[in-house]
Design a protein around this motif. Structure first.
Motif, PDB file in Angstrom:
ATOM      1  N   ASN A 200      11.940   0.140  -0.382  1.00  0.00           N
ATOM      2  CA  ASN A 200      10.479   0.177  -0.391  1.00  0.00           C
ATOM      3  C   ASN A 200      10.019  -0.805  -1.452  1.00  0.00           C
ATOM      4  O   ASN A 200      10.439  -0.715  -2.615  1.00  0.00           O
ATOM      5  CB  ASN A 200       9.964   1.578  -0.735  1.00  0.00           C
ATOM      6  CG  ASN A 200       9.864   2.478   0.466  1.00  0.00           C
ATOM      7  OD1 ASN A 200      10.010   2.039   1.602  1.00  0.00           O
ATOM      8  ND2 ASN A 200       9.626   3.763   0.236  1.00  0.00           N
ATOM      9  N   THR A 201       9.146  -1.729  -1.093  1.00  0.00           N
ATOM     10  CA  THR A 201       8.758  -2.803  -2.004  1.00  0.00           C
ATOM     11  C   THR A 201       7.276  -2.709  -2.352  1.00  0.00           C
ATOM     12  O   THR A 201       6.438  -2.527  -1.472  1.00  0.00           O
ATOM     13  CB  THR A 201       9.050  -4.179  -1.377  1.00  0.00           C
ATOM     14  OG1 THR A 201       8.332  -4.296  -0.139  1.00  0.00           O
ATOM     15  CG2 THR A 201      10.541  -4.347  -1.096  1.00  0.00           C
ATOM     16  N   GLY A 202       6.966  -2.830  -3.638  1.00  0.00           N
ATOM     17  CA  GLY A 202       5.577  -2.739  -4.067  1.00  0.00           C
ATOM     18  C   GLY A 202       5.284  -3.660  -5.236  1.00  0.00           C
ATOM     19  O   GLY A 202       6.140  -3.885  -6.096  1.00  0.00           O
ATOM     20  N   HIS A 203       4.075  -4.186  -5.264  1.00  0.00           N
ATOM     21  CA  HIS A 203       3.637  -5.073  -6.348  1.00  0.00           C
ATOM     22  C   HIS A 203       2.345  -4.511  -6.941  1.00  0.00           C
ATOM     23  O   HIS A 203       1.391  -4.225  -6.210  1.00  0.00           O
ATOM     24  CB  HIS A 203       3.389  -6.481  -5.814  1.00  0.00           C
ATOM     25  CG  HIS A 203       3.211  -7.504  -6.888  1.00  0.00           C
ATOM     26  ND1 HIS A 203       4.162  -8.451  -7.176  1.00  0.00           N
ATOM     27  CD2 HIS A 203       2.198  -7.719  -7.765  1.00  0.00           C
ATOM     28  CE1 HIS A 203       3.746  -9.206  -8.182  1.00  0.00           C
ATOM     29  NE2 HIS A 203       2.553  -8.774  -8.544  1.00  0.00           N
ATOM     30  N   PHE A 204       2.292  -4.438  -8.286  1.00  0.00           N
ATOM     31  CA  PHE A 204       1.193  -3.757  -8.954  1.00  0.00           C
ATOM     32  C   PHE A 204       0.726  -4.561 -10.165  1.00  0.00           C
ATOM     33  O   PHE A 204       1.532  -4.978 -10.997  1.00  0.00           O
ATOM     34  CB  PHE A 204       1.628  -2.355  -9.382  1.00  0.00           C
ATOM     35  CG  PHE A 204       2.171  -1.559  -8.229  1.00  0.00           C
ATOM     36  CD1 PHE A 204       1.325  -0.839  -7.409  1.00  0.00           C
ATOM     37  CD2 PHE A 204       3.533  -1.587  -7.931  1.00  0.00           C
ATOM     38  CE1 PHE A 204       1.819  -0.136  -6.318  1.00  0.00           C
ATOM     39  CE2 PHE A 204       4.032  -0.895  -6.841  1.00  0.00           C
ATOM     40  CZ  PHE A 204       3.176  -0.165  -6.023  1.00  0.00           C
ATOM     41  N   GLY A 205      -0.600  -4.791 -10.245  1.00  0.00           N
ATOM     42  CA  GLY A 205      -1.177  -5.506 -11.386  1.00  0.00           C
ATOM     43  C   GLY A 205      -1.747  -6.843 -10.998  1.00  0.00           C
ATOM     44  O   GLY A 205      -2.471  -6.977 -10.011  1.00  0.00           O
ATOM     45  N   LYS A 206      -1.430  -7.844 -11.782  1.00  0.00           N
ATOM     46  CA  LYS A 206      -1.931  -9.189 -11.526  1.00  0.00           C
ATOM     47  C   LYS A 206      -1.093  -9.857 -10.436  1.00  0.00           C
ATOM     48  O   LYS A 206       0.111  -9.638 -10.354  1.00  0.00           O
ATOM     49  CB  LYS A 206      -1.875 -10.000 -12.823  1.00  0.00           C
ATOM     50  CG  LYS A 206      -2.596 -11.333 -12.793  1.00  0.00           C
ATOM     51  CD  LYS A 206      -2.562 -11.964 -14.170  1.00  0.00           C
ATOM     52  CE  LYS A 206      -3.275 -13.316 -14.195  1.00  0.00           C
ATOM     53  NZ  LYS A 206      -3.220 -13.927 -15.545  1.00  0.00           N
ATOM     54  N   TRP A 207      -1.716 -10.690  -9.630  1.00  0.00           N
ATOM     55  CA  TRP A 207      -1.021 -11.439  -8.591  1.00  0.00           C
ATOM     56  C   TRP A 207      -0.951 -12.918  -8.985  1.00  0.00           C
ATOM     57  O   TRP A 207       0.068 -13.432  -9.354  1.00  0.00           O
ATOM     58  CB  TRP A 207      -1.703 -11.246  -7.239  1.00  0.00           C
ATOM     59  CG  TRP A 207      -1.098 -12.012  -6.104  1.00  0.00           C
ATOM     60  CD1 TRP A 207      -1.711 -12.921  -5.290  1.00  0.00           C
ATOM     61  CD2 TRP A 207       0.249 -11.909  -5.600  1.00  0.00           C
ATOM     62  NE1 TRP A 207      -0.851 -13.406  -4.337  1.00  0.00           N
ATOM     63  CE2 TRP A 207       0.369 -12.795  -4.513  1.00  0.00           C
ATOM     64  CE3 TRP A 207       1.367 -11.171  -5.986  1.00  0.00           C
ATOM     65  CZ2 TRP A 207       1.559 -12.960  -3.788  1.00  0.00           C
ATOM     66  CZ3 TRP A 207       2.556 -11.336  -5.271  1.00  0.00           C
ATOM     67  CH2 TRP A 207       2.637 -12.215  -4.196  1.00  0.00           C
ATOM     68  N   HIS A 208      -2.065 -13.623  -8.872  1.00  0.00           N
ATOM     69  CA  HIS A 208      -2.205 -14.985  -9.389  1.00  0.00           C
ATOM     70  C   HIS A 208      -1.312 -16.011  -8.702  1.00  0.00           C
ATOM     71  O   HIS A 208      -0.979 -17.052  -9.277  1.00  0.00           O
ATOM     72  CB  HIS A 208      -1.955 -15.002 -10.896  1.00  0.00           C
ATOM     73  CG  HIS A 208      -2.960 -15.845 -11.649  1.00  0.00           C
ATOM     74  ND1 HIS A 208      -2.661 -16.485 -12.829  1.00  0.00           N
ATOM     75  CD2 HIS A 208      -4.246 -16.147 -11.368  1.00  0.00           C
ATOM     76  CE1 HIS A 208      -3.718 -17.142 -13.258  1.00  0.00           C
ATOM     77  NE2 HIS A 208      -4.693 -16.943 -12.382  1.00  0.00           N
TER      78      HIS A 208
END
Length: 479
Positions: free
Chosen positions: A122-130
């Motif tokens: 399961n893959t997740g990204h949290f916070g700033k992207w940029h």
């Protein structure tokens, strides 16, 4: 009321206490992976790197239980370029992210999240992207950012879920203030109501709330998780909450910076408490780093970040701009209370994880990083750590290359200059060795030129089978 640092349960736990808190679960073939990064945190801004003012007990405990990487480098001297290297293992000039708020991450790049999604995480990204805009119609940077042309959300790059902002927001009440204009939090591609009470308070807590939800859901599904947490702290606007300012009374404006870093650290402690409670901390690889050095031309009350004496700051290719506070924790694999001194980089994350999960890059695209597994698991029979290639850096105005203990810095404008430093014995880059080492300088400069030619080939689509690919931006030639 927000807990004080001294009251945090996780920060009082030793390695054995954390182990006792574990629930008994079956061994997994692959570890969960949590990769964290601060924004504009200087090399000297953590307790584990010697700061005696800023309270970072969660990170300091991790350092004791894992490894401090004293010679680790951000991929670039500003945020977006480093973020590209972090996910792809490739230099940012290969895909047109020459600096912050320029270009976007092409779909054709292979990312860590794509690799791990293919392996069942399961893959997740949290916070700033940029790494591109999150809307095709608006951007935090206005029309000049060309939101339709530079649209590149996390969902294009292997993430099952994401909770992100396009760029920097206030570190307290992040949905308010000038930085919040056209820069909302997007949850799985949908902008959230800025008045949502769960989006108020410390930006690090707001982000960690969603990251922990992702981890909890993954464990409940008995699936390994890949969780990327890119904190907004301590990027400007640096605003600390009242409880954190109380910790640093008497430090003037710098109290905001110190408080913001401590709030981030507190949330890292909360992450570790959650991993222990879920019974997965012994099977989780965690890293922490920063995207570049501290803001400002020099350390002041308003730019309180510290390089710990290293030369330069954010935007510079000297060590103060690119050497960053870094650690890694993986119980039973990375030796506790160890120090890794080899030159390493955010470029190394992708090849490390690719080797860990036995993933083979499906084409011949250059990977600029080198797997860190020989450093993380020396007892597992890996070959000794040897960099495949030197670590390259480039801006519009300068080049740099780290090859072993030596670093070449070449300024292109206003007039060409070349310097050579032994960063093992002279990390502050005080002694220019170029005149005494002409052969080394010549060889390293040729390597820089060779890298530049390879990067140009990549930027123009030479690494991709996709014949419809349009280069991101224009190539910046050497001048």
């Amino acid at each position: 009321m927000i807990k004080t640092i001294m009251a945090l349960t996780a920060l009082a736990m030793t390695s054995s206490a954390l182990a006792q808190a574990e629930k008994v679960q079956p061994e997994k073939m692959l570890p969960n992976i949590v990769l964290m990064m601060a924004d504009d945190l200087g090399y000297g801004d953590t307790g584990f790197n010697g700061n005696e003012i800023i309270k970072t007990p969660s990170l300091d405990l991790m350092a004791k239980q894992g490894a401090v990487m004293t010679n680790f480098h951000a991929g670039g001297p500003v945020c977006s370029p480093t973020r590209g290297t972090y996910l792809t293992g490739r230099h940012y000039f290969r895909y047109g992210i020459y600096t912050a708020n320029v270009g976007h991450l092409p779909k054709q790049e292979i990312t860590i999240s794509e690799i791990l999604k293919e392996k069942g995480f399961n893959t997740g990204h949290f916070g700033k992207w940029h790494l591109g805009t999150l809307s095709e119609t608006v951007s935090a940077k206005g029309p000049k950012r060309k939101p339709k042309e530079n649209y590149s959300p996390p969902s294009w790059h292997g993430y099952d879920t994401s909770f992100v902002t396009e760029s920097a927001v206030s570190t307290w009440d992040p949905t308010k203030g000038v930085r919040a204009k056209n820069n909302p939090f997007y949850l799985d591609g949908q902008p959230l109501d800025p008045n949502d009470p769960t989006l108020q308070g410390g930006a690090s807590k707001v982000v960690m709330d969603k990251a922990l939800a992702h981890i909890n859901e993954s464990v409940s599904q008995n699936k390994p998780f890949f969780t990327v947490i890119w904190f907004h702290a301590p990027h400007k606007p640096v605003v600390a909450g009242p409880e954190y300012l109380k910790m640093y009374q008497g430090h003037g404006r710098a109290a905001h910076y110190y408080g913001v870093v401590t709030e981030m650290d507190e949330q890292i402690g909360r992450l570790r408490e959650t991993l222990a409670a879920l019974g997965v901390s012994d099977n989780t690889l965690i890293t922490f780093t920063s995207d570049n050095g501290p803001e400002g031309k020099k350390q002041t009350q308003g730019n309180a970040g510290s390089t710990n004496g290293l030369k330069g700051r954010k935007r510079a290719l000297y060590e103060g701009g690119v050497r960053v506070p870094t650690l890694a924790l993986w119980p039973g694999h990375i030796e506790a209370n160890s120090v890794i001194t080899e030159p390493t980089s955010t470029l190394d994350y992708l090849p490390t994880i690719a080797q860990l999960v036995d993933y083979q890059i499906p084409d011949n695209r250059p990977i600029d990083g080198t797997s860190l597994l020989p450093l993380f698991q020396p007892q597992a029979g890996h070959k000794s750590f040897v960099r495949n290639e030197p670590i390259p850096f480039r801006t519009k105005k300068a080049f740099a290359l780290i090859d072993g203990n030596y670093k070449l810095v070449s300024t292109l404008t206003p007039k060409p200059t070349i310097q050579l430093f032994d960063i093992e014995n002279d990390p502050q880059e005080k002694n220019d060795l170029a005149a005494a080492n002409p052969e080394r300088v010549s060889a390293m400069y040729k390597a820089l030129v060779k890298f530049n030619e390879s990067a140009k080939h990549s930027q123009q689509g030479g690494d991709y089978a996709d014949e419809t690919f349009t280069p991101v931006g224009k190539w910046i030639p050497l001048k």
